[in-house]
Design an enzyme around this catalytic site. Structure first.
Site, short mmCIF file in Angstrom:
data_model
loop_
_atom_site.label_atom_id
_atom_site.label_comp_id
_atom_site.label_asym_id
_atom_site.label_seq_id
_atom_site.Cartn_x
_atom_site.Cartn_y
_atom_site.Cartn_z
N CYS A 115 103.32 7.19 37.91
CA CYS A 115 102.56 7.86 38.97
C CYS A 115 102.55 9.38 38.82
CB CYS A 115 103.11 7.47 40.34
SG CYS A 115 103.01 5.70 40.67
N HIS A 263 99.68 12.29 45.04
CA HIS A 263 99.49 11.00 44.38
C HIS A 263 99.25 9.95 45.46
CE1 HIS A 263 100.10 7.24 42.42
NE2 HIS A 263 101.27 7.04 42.98
N ASN A 293 96.27 2.36 44.89
CA ASN A 293 97.12 3.20 44.05
C ASN A 293 96.70 2.99 42.60
OD1 ASN A 293 99.16 4.27 42.44
ND2 ASN A 293 100.83 3.56 43.73
#
Length: 336
Positions: A115, A263, A293
């Site tokens: 991430c 993020h 995501n």
């Protein structure tokens, strides 16, 4: 010493929209359950068998970024490709991207920081440009995760979160001393590596031969695992720390932030950070509601969309921040 600026941005997501209601047809979940925990309403998934890959999505995003940058394809000096979902175990997708774009034999570096991958990639590119080694670097974050998820009730805690997509940026040597990447800040804490992980196949534990030999339908080692509450608690702390670190390094205050691009891990994390820093809705950009995501692709997709929508303007102070598997976390402070 030189400094760098983002000269072009682009993103690509598959056309196939998968809603929470769609997922409720294949696992024991529902729209309310997913939105309450993650804020996600829908995500994009590649259609299996379509031929779309991590590399092909990265190529599509990169072409847009290069065109917008005004940099000739021949003037791209280096590639940094961030992903956790490469087309092959090896080689990494950087060389595949180089081939598909028809770039000359420039170097291609693959970044595996999950991430935080795009911010790590940005930091690496920034250092290369600062030292004068390169002038124009193509940075890509791309993920095809849907095919590798446990799309059953057993895996719902993780599988409802992730989506597919790609984002790209061209980082160029800046001619204006008043704009560009001001600083980047990178951290890791491997003590908690297994709290958000895919353990197999891997040479350190279970390789493909072991999985095939056992032929165990209950083996979950090759599906993503996440200790959700533990990750959430660490994320909100590290997000705050690394944002403050970037501000302090540049003698900035929270009030100087024009746009925070976090993020897109979980809308609840973003909302927690927004509230903690006292930021308005127009100072934080979230798109997890529509894309889920997308790991290393999430920041460049969100950054591109925010710019396209006119929410980032010349002179703005933009903060990028990420936290994820590893644990790793990072931030970048950019003067637009």
């Amino acid at each position: 010493m030189y400094h760098s600026k983002i000269s072009g941005l682009g993103y690509f997501v598959p056309e196939n929209i998968v809603t929470n209601d769609d997922l409720s047809k294949i696992m024991d979940t529902n729209d309310e359950w997913i939105q309450e925990r993650t804020g996600i309403q829908e995500r994009r998934h590649v259609v299996k068998g379509s031929g779309e890959t991590t590399t092909s999505m990265g190529v599509k995003a990169a072409k847009i970024a290069i065109e917008r940058s005004g940099v000739a394809k021949e003037d791209i000096d280096f590639i940094v490709f961030a992903t956790i979902s490469p087309d092959y175990y090896f080689p990494g997708p950087g060389v595949a991207l180089q081939k598909e774009l028809g770039l000359r034999t420039v170097g291609a570096l693959d970044v595996r920081n999950q991430c935080s991958g795009f911010v790590y990639a940005l930091s690496i590119a920034d250092q290369y440009i600062k030292t004068g080694m390169y002038k124009n670097i193509l940075i890509v974050g791309s993920e095809l995760q849907s095919i590798g998820l446990d799309m059953t009730t057993r895996g719902r805690g993780v599988s409802v979160i992730f989506g597919d997509g790609a984002g790209a940026a061209v980082l160029s040597r800046a001619t204006d001393d008043n704009s560009g990447v001001l600083s980047t800040h990178l951290h890791s804490e491997g003590e908690h590596a297994k709290e958000l992980s895919v353990l197999a196949p891997g040479m350190g534990g279970r390789w493909v031969t072991d999985i095939l030999a056992d032929n165990n339908p209950d083996d979950e080692s090759y599906f993503p695992y996440m200790n959700g509450q533990f990750v959430f608690k660490n994320a909100v702390v590290r997000f705050s720390e690394v944002i403050n670190e970037g501000l302090q390094a540049n003698n900035l205050q929270v009030s100087d932030i024009d746009m925070l691009i976090p993020h897109q891990a979980n809308l609840r994390i973003s909302q927690f950070i927004q509230k903690k820093f006292g930021l308005r809705d127009d100072q934080v950009y979230n798109n997890i509601q529509k894309f889920g995501n997308t790991t290393a692709a999430s920041i460049p997709i969100a950054l591109t969309q925010a710019w396209e929508e006119g929410k980032i303007k010349t002179g703005d102070t933009v903060v990028l921040a990420a936290f994820g598997s590893g644990f790793t976390w990072a931030s970048a402070i950019i003067k637009w």
